[in-house]
Enzyme design. Structure first.
Site, PDB file in Angstrom:
ATOM      1  N   ARG A  86       8.221  -2.644   8.622  1.00 33.93           N
ATOM      2  CA  ARG A  86       8.207  -1.752   9.771  1.00 33.93           C
ATOM      3  C   ARG A  86       6.873  -1.028   9.926  1.00 33.93           C
ATOM      4  O   ARG A  86       6.410  -0.777  11.044  1.00 33.93           O
ATOM      5  CB  ARG A  86       9.332  -0.721   9.611  1.00 33.93           C
ATOM      6  CG  ARG A  86       9.458   0.305  10.723  1.00 33.93           C
ATOM      7  CD  ARG A  86      10.260   1.503  10.245  1.00 33.93           C
ATOM      8  NE  ARG A  86       9.601   2.162   9.119  1.00 33.93           N
ATOM      9  CZ  ARG A  86      10.207   3.022   8.305  1.00 33.93           C
ATOM     10  NH1 ARG A  86      11.476   3.303   8.466  1.00 33.93           N
ATOM     11  NH2 ARG A  86       9.526   3.595   7.315  1.00 33.93           N
ATOM     12  N   ARG A 107      -4.431   0.438   4.337  1.00 33.84           N
ATOM     13  CA  ARG A 107      -3.518   0.005   3.278  1.00 33.84           C
ATOM     14  C   ARG A 107      -2.942  -1.366   3.625  1.00 33.84           C
ATOM     15  O   ARG A 107      -2.662  -1.640   4.798  1.00 33.84           O
ATOM     16  CB  ARG A 107      -2.372   1.016   3.102  1.00 33.84           C
ATOM     17  CG  ARG A 107      -2.836   2.394   2.664  1.00 33.84           C
ATOM     18  CD  ARG A 107      -1.669   3.240   2.189  1.00 33.84           C
ATOM     19  NE  ARG A 107      -0.760   3.565   3.270  1.00 33.84           N
ATOM     20  CZ  ARG A 107      -0.666   4.763   3.834  1.00 33.84           C
ATOM     21  NH1 ARG A 107      -1.463   5.732   3.432  1.00 33.84           N
ATOM     22  NH2 ARG A 107       0.193   4.996   4.794  1.00 33.84           N
TER      23      ARG A 107
END
Length: 418
Positions: free
Chosen positions: A218, A228
């Site tokens: 998600r 990241r």
């Protein structure tokens, strides 16, 4: 506005109304803060500040298990805050993660240099560690052990990327599977659940992996924008040269293929989730475990084959979340919810998707594990007349508006986040 998102779902409107006027207390009874020590009250304050969703189900747990899980959560939240803080250099962060479990027994240890939003749990860690030391030894041993193993695992993945699908499982084990194992051991230590719940680490690990993979899937856009990378290279490299390339509009078809591959991989944990939940006997423990899992499969259903994963935030509706919270209180209902969202995913499987056969096979395994009959599935549907539905929707809408206005005027406690 949340109520508008649920206009096409009458059951959600009714449950939103019920939740607003006190239905939440059936699964989230109000705690007696007056009987707590000042430090324990502070810990629950931090719990509510750092995770409103998990705070709800934690505070509904029975007896001393509630306090143990609250402290467990805050200890791991502090550890996770260290891992997430990009301002801490690696040569300092790695030793902190490896040694974090030792800080639990150091009265004065704290960290005041974090830039993260949840830095308060590090700045006031002495309050958390004090309440940790007040727990029974069987709880302390579990929390300290899991904190140690998780810190070592986090440190390992700070210095390497998630490459293979096997490494994805390993990373998710460190940051979430161990949480599932630790919670299961706490359940058994409290004697609210049988010893086998804490001993079967494979099922407990799957509970954590299912939630963590759902969050990673998600949060693609947010994570890549912040530098990241948690999607495994073995998956995304089949479709793009760089992970962030999947967000480019001209890569949409390839991006969806990668997304569907990862959703399918996450779904393979659902049979273990069903097996784990089927063993639970205590109602508060069942609610605690089942609610996040059904929200996860609802989220995966929303994410599957959805371009919005690469363009914004995909979240389930608040009315949907409230309905899941109010319904997922027994195994029969959980079977129904899992079947419902599995069917939704099945209807979205494209004939051209590269993972199609694996997706269909995984969904078939879930169907096989869930023994719910078609008649039971239909029993969830509320057979209401159109006039009744219209009246109920109008009543819910007006009441929601009134309650929201009242809540603003009285500075209420706020809504549960979806």
């Amino acid at each position: 506005m949340d109520i508008l998102k649920s206009l096409g779902h009458p059951e959600e409107l009714i449950n939103l109304f019920k939740f607003k006027i006190g239905g939440c207390r059936t699964i989230m009874p109000k705690l007696d803060y007056e009987s707590m020590s000042e430090s324990l009250r502070t810990c629950y304050q931090y719990l509510n500040q750092t995770s409103r969703s998990f705070a709800a189900v934690i505070q509904a747990l029975d007896g001393e298990l509630r306090h143990a899980v609250c402290i467990f959560y805050l200890v791991l939240r502090a550890l996770d805050t260290v891992e997430d803080d990009m301002s801490i250099p690696l040569d300092r962060k790695v030793p902190m993660l490896n040694d974090f479990h030792t800080y639990l027994y150091q009265d004065e240890w704290c960290f005041t240099e974090s830039q993260e939003k949840d830095r308060k749990v590090l700045e006031d860690f002495p309050t958390i560690s004090l309440e940790f030391r007040n727990l029974a030894r069987e709880y302390r041993d579990v929390i300290s052990d899991i904190c140690h193993r998780m810190g070592v695992g986090m440190a390992e993945f700070l210095e390497k990327k998630v490459g293979s699908m096997k490494e994805w499982d390993q990373y998710c084990h460190y940051v979430a599977g161990l949480v599932g194992i630790g919670l299961s051991q706490l359940f058994s230590a409290s004697q609210l659940e049988d010893p086998e719940v804490g001993q079967d680490t494979a099922l407990a690990n799957s509970m954590g992996l299912f939630l963590q993979k759902t969050n990673i899937i998600r949060d693609y856009l947010e994570d890549t924008q912040q530098g990241r990378a948690f999607w495994p290279k073995e998956a995304w490299s089949q479709f793009a040269g760089r992970l962030e390339d999947l967000a480019h509009p001209d890569k949409l078809e390839l991006a969806l293929s990668c997304l569907n591959l990862l959703v399918t991989d996450a779904l393979r944990h659902v049979p273990d989730v069903i097996a784990y939940l089927s063993r639970l006997q205590n109602q508060s423990v069942f609610n605690f475990c089942a609610i996040p899992q059904v929200m996860a499969i609802a989220t995966l259903s929303s994410c599957y084959n959805n371009p919005m994963v690469f363009q914004g935030v995909v979240k389930i509706r608040k009315g949907q979340a409230v309905t899941l919270m109010m319904e997922a209180t027994n195994m029969r209902a959980v079977h129904t919810i899992i079947s419902q969202y599995s069917q939704e995913i099945l209807q979205k499987v494209s004939v051209s998707d590269p993972s199609r056969e694996k997706t269909l096979h995984t969904l078939a395994l879930i169907r096989e594990k869930s023994t719910l009959s078609q008649s039971s599935l239909q029993s969830r549907t509320h057979h209401l007349s159109p006039m009744y539905l219209s009246a109920a929707m109008l009543l819910a809408a007006l009441s929601w508006q009134y309650l929201n206005t009242t809540a603003v005027q009285t500075q209420g406690t706020g809504d549960m986040q979806g």
